[in-house]
Design an enzyme around this catalytic site. Structure first.
Site, PDB file in Angstrom:
ATOM      1  N   TYR A 263       0.794  -1.173  -0.053  1.00 59.04           N
ATOM      2  CA  TYR A 263      -0.033  -0.007   0.096  1.00 59.04           C
ATOM      3  C   TYR A 263       0.933   1.335  -0.182  1.00 59.04           C
ATOM      4  CZ  TYR A 263       0.950   0.938   4.971  1.00 59.04           C
ATOM      5  OH  TYR A 263       1.711   1.341   6.009  1.00 59.04           O
TER       6      TYR A 263
ATOM      7  N   LYS B   6       6.654  -1.924   2.094  1.00 57.29           N
ATOM      8  CA  LYS B   6       5.419  -1.247   2.728  1.00 57.29           C
ATOM      9  C   LYS B   6       4.208  -2.360   2.458  1.00 57.29           C
ATOM     10  CE  LYS B   6       3.371   3.152   3.136  1.00 57.29           C
ATOM     11  NZ  LYS B   6       3.858   3.340   4.455  1.00 57.29           N
TER      12      LYS B   6
ATOM     13  N   GLU C 295      13.543   3.284  14.602  1.00 53.83           N
ATOM     14  CA  GLU C 295      12.035   3.808  13.739  1.00 53.83           C
ATOM     15  C   GLU C 295      10.986   3.824  14.820  1.00 53.83           C
ATOM     16  OE1 GLU C 295      11.010   3.313   9.245  1.00 53.83           O
ATOM     17  OE2 GLU C 295      11.093   1.248  10.548  1.00 53.83           O
TER      18      GLU C 295
ATOM     19  N   LEU D  61      11.664   1.543   6.930  1.00 60.65           N
ATOM     20  CA  LEU D  61      10.869   1.869   5.725  1.00 60.65           C
ATOM     21  C   LEU D  61      11.548   3.209   5.025  1.00 60.65           C
ATOM     22  CD1 LEU D  61       8.357   1.361   4.203  1.00 60.65           C
ATOM     23  CD2 LEU D  61       7.360   3.292   5.614  1.00 60.65           C
TER      24      LEU D  61
END
Length: 311
Positions: free
Chosen positions: A33, A145, A177, A201
């Site tokens: 996504y 992702k 993160e 990410l």
């Protein structure tokens, strides 16, 4: 019509059923996504989002249903249907629908494409937030992702239960993160953020902030900082498509969420966290660098909105 749903070429009501039971995203989380922010009717950093989307599809061996122009056209059509100029677009692509099997479907199937456009209200002036330190329990390919976000959800809910805004995730003793955001530190005027390896990410806003820092002459170091270095940090902020640049003034810890030791062999879930059981580990010292970045970010967005009006 501010909230618009889309599924395989049809506009739908997002709250009503649209997919088959044997849908691989529904049954396995077999998909990816993107979330795209729209300012003044313009999808912000769309080319970077398309690039990351295609990289994620390639990583899990899903053939992209569109080329870059196809994604641009889809996004534009969604915005025209919605009529919103300040919005978020959630775009999801799964491997498709087939009888449930852990193997990829033997027959060629078509990926399923869905999207939701929602208005984004003005956040107004934000006060700095809090992070709750937690061990990073996510999988080893965070750079994709993927739809599989359960560890992120559990971590962010624990932070919420603690009275915090987000998680500060620690892997192998390094602060890397947050649950749905990239993590940044400021020390002696220098920005420090973890490099985008497989455990991070490659955030779109992260990438933009790196460019902002270069424009502003702020030095940047991509390095994973140890938990033991937290006391030396002057400021912390997180970045994300919807959170933008969000300052942090407090880092909390909880005794049932140790970050200085390896994960326990026996899972401790469920963990119940409350604000009164948390300890303050760090408080902010100086937001000067963060405020410079926030101001520069806002200026770019203002210019984008003005350009949209004059177009």
């Amino acid at each position: 019509m501010p909230v618009v749903g889309y599924y395989n070429g049809q506009y739908v009501n997002p709250s009503e059923a649209a997919i088959a039971i044997d849908e691989r995203g529904h049954e396995f989380g077999d998909g990816i996504y993107e979330v795209i922010r729209v300012y003044g009717g313009q999808p912000f950093l769309l080319e970077w989002h398309i690039e990351r989307l295609q990289n994620s599809l390639n990583a899990i061996r899903i053939t992209s249903p569109y080329d870059a122009n196809g994604y641009r056209e889809l996004i534009q059509n969604l915005l025209e249907k919605s009529g919103e100029t300040e919005a978020s677009i959630y775009l999801q692509i799964t491997r498709g629908s087939a009888v449930r099997n852990h193997l990829f479907p033997a027959a060629e199937i078509t990926p399923n494409v869905s999207a939701v456009v929602r208005p984004v209200p003005d956040k107004g002036e934000q006060t700095p937030g809090k992070l709750l330190m937690q061990p990073d329990e996510r999988w080893a390919n965070v750079y994709i992702k993927t739809l599989n976000l359960l560890p992120n959800i559990i971590a962010k809910q624990a932070a919420h239960d603690a009275g915090a805004d987000e998680a500060l995730l620690v892997r192998d003793g390094k602060m890397i993160e947050s649950a749905s955001s990239n993590l940044w530190f400021v020390r002696d005027g220098e920005l420090i953020t973890a490099p985008t390896d497989r455990y991070i990410l490659p955030g779109i806003t992260r990438r933009f902030v790196l460019e902002l820092a270069n424009e502003l002459g702020i030095p940047v170091r991509e390095e994973k900082l140890s938990v033991t270095e937290l006391s030396s940090i002057d400021a912390i902020f997180i970045t994300g498509t919807l959170s933008e640049i969000f300052a942090i003034d407090t880092v909390l810890s909880h005794p049932d969420l140790p970050v200085s030791t390896p994960l326990q062999d026996v899972a401790p879930h469920p963990i119940v966290v409350t604000p009164d059981t948390c300890k303050t580990e760090w408080t902010a010292k100086n937001f000067d660098v963060v405020n410079r970045l926030k101001e520069a970010f806002s200026q770019h967005i203002d210019e984008l909105r003005k350009a949209s009006v004059s177009a």
